[in-house]
Design an enzyme around this catalytic site. Structure first.
Site: not given
Ligand code: GLV
Ligand code: GLV
Length: 320
Positions: A238, A267, A286
């Site tokens: 994160r 984001e 991401h």
């Molecule tokens: C993606 O970042 C997730 O937490 O699956």
């Protein structure tokens, strides 16, 4: 009246098909735009279940307006977008999607490491822009990966899956985690170290820890200073685990060699953000768990969890 389910993003019809006979299913109709907050609150009111994305905030405000809410299935392994305490108080079951995404996420994390070390994005741009004039001895020379030291911060199942890949590359494996992982130590030869030791020794620092009060802002100026000047920083966890100002400074001043980032504090990150102007940064939107197979498996798991809870059964993957 059938219990109703609201899904905060457009998912394929085949995925929601198993819900249709027993539940009233409503879905935000866009794939790439989040549902507006006021509509989410409106739809939550009356819903028995929600399928949410990591970009949706599931907080006290939402739960207070959703008296019939029994379960929230988050399409992610991380659940920092959800207020677990509020969910406990309201007796709302929270589910995530662990396990099904472990190897896919580890593949991308390792790809990001390799891409950063071997300058693959730069090289692709170089050739497509017509800059390739001749084979040259040090053309786009990068850093080796094999036999180097990887330091994994957050040794959950994804961290271990990255360690397995690193073992295949004959890497030295260090890790830092809240608890020791004896099995990973034995099977993979991973060595537990304190964070400062991991930072000092690693050629690749790879962050895979969940975002919690303990990990928020874990990487500041001091942590980047503690790293080797030749080291790469890889974040597939994160964005908020890192102070981005400090990272930019470390990249600009040569405190570290480069960064591979799948996640950002905000984001989507603004395309004018200074991080994106640096040649020694590889940035991805991401997508660590984003293979078609895995994203469908994550969606199916959300659907199964919702069916289980609404039928009074135990869901497969409830967040503790
Ligand atoms: C993606 O970042 C997730 O937490 O699956
Ligand atoms: C992080 O999400 C982990 O499982 O290590």
């Amino acid at each position: 009246m059938k219990p109703s389910i609201f899904i905060t993003r457009k998912l394929p019809d085949t995925v929601i098909e198993p819900l249709n006979s027993e539940f009233e299913v409503e879905m935000w109709d866009k794939e790439d735009v989040p549902v507006p907050r006021d509509m989410l609150l409106e739809k939550a009111n009356g819903a028995s279940a929600l399928i949410t994305m990591l970009s949706d905030k599931v907080d006290t405000e939402l739960m207070e307006q959703a008296p019939s809410l029994k379960v929230v299935a988050n399409l992610a392994v991380g659940y920092d977008n959800i207020d677990l305490e509020a969910a406990n108080q309201k007796e709302v079951v929270i589910c995530n999607t662990p396990d099904v995404l472990t190897d896919t996420t580890a593949d991308l994390t390792f790809a990001l490491l390799m891409t950063s070390a071997r300058r693959i994005v730069e090289a692709d741009r170089y050739i497509k822009e017509g800059q390739w004039k001749s084979w040259s001895p040090l053309l786009l020379a990068g850093a080796d990966i094999h036999h180097k030291t990887i330091g994994i911060v957050g040794m959950g199942s994804i961290g271990e899956a990255v360690a397995r890949r690193a073992k295949g590359f004959d890497m030295n494996i260090l890790y830092h985690n809240r608890s020791r992982k004896p099995e990973a130590e034995e099977k993979l030869g991973a060595v537990y170290v304190k964070l400062d030791e991991l930072l000092a020794q690693s050629d690749f620092v790879v962050v895979l820890a969940p975002l919690t009060e303990e990990t928020e802002g874990l990487f500041q100026k001091e942590q980047f200073k503690a790293m080797k000047k030749s080291a790469f920083f890889i974040n597939a966890a994160r964005g908020a685990i890192v102070n981005e100002e400090a990272l930019i400074e470390a990249l600009n001043t040569g405190e570290i060699a480069g960064a591979g980032l799948d996640v950002f504090v905000n984001e989507p990150i603004d395309s004018n953000h200074p991080l994106l102007s640096l040649d020694n940064v590889v940035a991805l939107p991401h997508i660590a768990s984003s293979s078609t197979e895995t994203r469908l498996a994550m969606m199916n798991l959300c659907v199964q969890n919702i069916i289980a809870v609404l039928k009074g059964d135990k869901p497969k993957t409830q967040v503790k």
